[in-house]
Enzyme design. Structure first.
Site, PDB file in Angstrom:
ATOM      1  N   GLU A 282      49.090-131.588  41.804  1.00 13.66           N
ATOM      2  CA  GLU A 282      48.114-130.578  41.375  1.00 13.66           C
ATOM      3  C   GLU A 282      47.107-131.165  40.385  1.00 13.66           C
ATOM      4  O   GLU A 282      45.998-130.664  40.252  1.00 13.66           O
ATOM      5  CB  GLU A 282      48.846-129.372  40.758  1.00 13.66           C
ATOM      6  CG  GLU A 282      48.060-128.080  40.886  1.00 13.66           C
ATOM      7  CD  GLU A 282      48.796-126.847  40.389  1.00 13.66           C
ATOM      8  OE1 GLU A 282      49.671-126.963  39.511  1.00 13.66           O
ATOM      9  OE2 GLU A 282      48.479-125.744  40.872  1.00 13.66           O
ATOM     10  N   HIS A 303      68.552-140.989  56.496  1.00 15.24           N
ATOM     11  CA  HIS A 303      68.929-140.688  57.876  1.00 15.24           C
ATOM     12  C   HIS A 303      67.866-139.858  58.584  1.00 15.24           C
ATOM     13  O   HIS A 303      68.124-139.297  59.654  1.00 15.24           O
ATOM     14  CB  HIS A 303      70.272-139.947  57.896  1.00 15.24           C
ATOM     15  CG  HIS A 303      71.388-140.800  57.398  1.00 15.24           C
ATOM     16  ND1 HIS A 303      72.240-141.491  58.229  1.00 15.24           N
ATOM     17  CD2 HIS A 303      71.763-141.114  56.128  1.00 15.24           C
ATOM     18  CE1 HIS A 303      73.103-142.166  57.495  1.00 15.24           C
ATOM     19  NE2 HIS A 303      72.827-141.970  56.221  1.00 15.24           N
ATOM     20  N   LYS A 417      43.887-118.093  47.810  1.00 26.08           N
ATOM     21  CA  LYS A 417      44.080-116.791  47.164  1.00 26.08           C
ATOM     22  C   LYS A 417      42.999-115.814  47.612  1.00 26.08           C
ATOM     23  O   LYS A 417      43.265-114.641  47.868  1.00 26.08           O
ATOM     24  CB  LYS A 417      44.046-116.927  45.640  1.00 26.08           C
ATOM     25  CG  LYS A 417      45.298-117.581  45.076  1.00 26.08           C
ATOM     26  CD  LYS A 417      45.277-117.501  43.563  1.00 26.08           C
ATOM     27  CE  LYS A 417      46.429-118.282  42.959  1.00 26.08           C
ATOM     28  NZ  LYS A 417      46.290-118.466  41.525  1.00 26.08           N
TER      29      LYS A 417
HETATM   30  O1  PA5 Z   1      49.697-125.900  36.625  1.00 24.21           O
HETATM   31  C1  PA5 Z   1      49.255-124.777  36.775  1.00 24.21           C
HETATM   32  O2  PA5 Z   1      48.393-124.300  36.011  1.00 24.21           O
HETATM   33  C2  PA5 Z   1      49.741-123.906  37.911  1.00 24.21           C
HETATM   34  O3  PA5 Z   1      50.705-124.540  38.674  1.00 24.21           O
HETATM   35  C3  PA5 Z   1      50.319-122.600  37.340  1.00 24.21           C
HETATM   36  O4  PA5 Z   1      51.388-122.896  36.502  1.00 24.21           O
HETATM   37  C4  PA5 Z   1      50.783-121.653  38.444  1.00 24.21           C
HETATM   38  O5  PA5 Z   1      49.745-121.404  39.348  1.00 24.21           O
HETATM   39  C5  PA5 Z   1      51.274-120.313  37.857  1.00 24.21           C
HETATM   40  O6  PA5 Z   1      50.271-119.731  37.065  1.00 24.21           O
HETATM   41  P1  PA5 Z   1      50.524-118.492  36.129  1.00 24.21           P
HETATM   42  O7  PA5 Z   1      51.343-118.904  34.973  1.00 24.21           O
HETATM   43  O8  PA5 Z   1      49.160-118.067  35.676  1.00 24.21           O
HETATM   44  O9  PA5 Z   1      51.218-117.437  36.962  1.00 24.21           O
END
Ligand code: PA5
Length: 430
Positions: A282, A303, A417
């Protein structure tokens, strides 16, 4: 203080020499100096860089107080959160919980929108007493939002108005956020630090509370992270293992190794590999020239995908985490059945696992797979996790800076989203 984690770059020597890594660091000295000063990236997301910003003695006391209350009232803690919000605590809890069998069980929810999954959570809770911890930075993510609804209803049915005593929320301050709901409805509250993004939040109340409830010694874990911070910030860049790792993986990418797979040989470390995947995927996955992170849990994956790694397209780097949970007394038993495994009789299981590790690393290296390695002490504990967490936070930050991406955003996630919101709006209009 030295790190207990050792970085081994010798098994990439067919492609990159140690001198090349050193030369690259020297060439980009200014960039790494800026990284050491946390100059790169938007300022409002840099709170994680100093552990004490969000896990000093006062904050640890506050977390302990909440954890003690939950531990005294519940046999189960349901942690509601997704992505960066829960993967750090999941990594530590799913590995270290076995040392604390009398602690509440942690069950993860709000990390999908499957009706079946939520049913499974209810089934697992059964008649046991329960509390929930809801983590959502700005409280607009669908998965934790819906799960919190379901659990409010569930807790009300079980505990009536007292249910509020069993809810702790963790979010930013501000209108519509969990802090406002906590004030309005009387839930317990811990801060999701404003200046820390989801996947950088393991060393804050977000990640530490579930660990403390599970019986993990968060004081030791945090102290180890502080020590690691000190070590990494004072080591010169050329000798800094986190910087060398960041550079090595990207130099390999420039030679065509676009996939990096973390390899663990203890199934209890799978969730650590998933946290690592979140950090790098990410953080860096925003441009074409970046590494795709993956992970394998051996020996099982030898495997399946192991065949591809051995002889398939040569574009995978493996990053081995040499870390074993040892049980010297667990030996291969004798047998009165002629099953063909007599040659292993009396051998500790541990030595079989180490043979698998060493055998696969050598086979892959011999065939031309570049293999990075992190050598850890046996039997992962709080100290090791504190080290691992801060080490890889620092490394992913350096790596993202090196390839030139903003380490803290994840704008691409918004595209799916938007489609989902469109579809759900159509659905409600019918
Ligand atoms: O690293 C990040 O910012 C994301 O992975 C968030 O943690 C994830 O989308 C969850 O977000 P939120 O805490 O707003 O629900």
């Amino acid at each position: 203080m030295a790190l207990s984690l050792k970085f081994n770059e010798k098994y990439i020597d067919k492609y990159i020499g140690s001198d090349e890594i050193t030369a690259e660091i020297i060439k980009h000295k200014q960039l790494f100096d800026d990284g050491y000063a946390c100059k790169i990236g938007p300022d409002d997301r840099k709170g994680w860089f100093k552990v004490d910003n969000n896990a000093d003695e006062n904050m640890l006391k506050r977390i302990h107080k909440v954890a003690d209350k939950i531990r005294s009232q519940s046999e189960v803690l349901v942690v509601i959160g997704i992505g960066g919000s829960n993967r750090g605590s999941m990594a530590a809890v799913e590995c270290l919980k076995y040392a604390h069998p009398d602690s509440p069980e942690i069950i993860w929810a709000g990390n999908n929108v499957s009706a079946t999954a939520i049913e499974r959570v209810m089934d697992r809770i059964g008649n046991r007493s329960v509390s929930v911890y809801v983590i959502a930075k700005d409280f607009n993510t669908v998965e934790p939002g819906l799960a919190f609804r379901v659990f409010r209803q569930y807790l009300k049915q079980r505990y009536g108005d007292e249910y509020k005593e069993r809810v702790t929320v963790c979010g930013s301050e501000g209108k519509g956020n969990l802090s406002e709901l906590s004030q309005k409805y009387g839930f317990g509250f811990l801060p999701f630090p404003e200046e820390v993004g989801g996947r950088y939040c393991i060393l804050t109340p977000v990640g530490l509370l579930p660990c403390a409830v599970a019986g993990i010694d968060i004081d030791v874990l945090v102290q180890s992270a502080r020590d690691t911070e000190k070590y990494l910030k004072t080591a010169d860049a050329v000798n800094n293992p986190a910087v060398r790792y960041a550079v090595a993986r990207n130099l390999l990418m420039k030679k065509g190794f676009y996939v990096e797979s973390m390899v663990v040989n203890e199934p209890d470390l799978e969730f650590f590999a998933r946290w690592w995947l979140q950090e790098f995927g990410e953080t860096e996955g925003k441009i074409q020239e970046c590494i795709y992170p993956d992970y394998y849990v051996n020996s099982e994956d030898l495997h399946s995908i192991g065949q591809y790694v051995q002889q398939g397209r040569r574009f995978i780097t493996e990053t081995y985490l040499r870390c074993f949970k040892t049980h010297p007394d667990k030996k291969v038993p004798s047998s009165d059945v002629e099953d063909g495994f007599g040659y292993l009789e009396g051998k500790p299981y541990d030595s079989v696992n180490r043979a698998v590790y060493n055998g696969s690393l050598k086979a892959h290296y011999d065939d031309g797979v570049p293999c990075l390695e992190f050598i850890c002490p046996d039997n992962p504990d709080e100290k090791l996790f504190g080290e691992l967490f801060y080490f890889f936070l620092f490394a992913v930050y350096m790596s993202a800076n090196y390839i030139g991406v903003n380490p803290f955003n994840q704008d691409g996630v918004e595209n799916y989203k938007k489609n989902m919101y469109d579809l759900l709006e159509k659905f409600t209009k019918k």
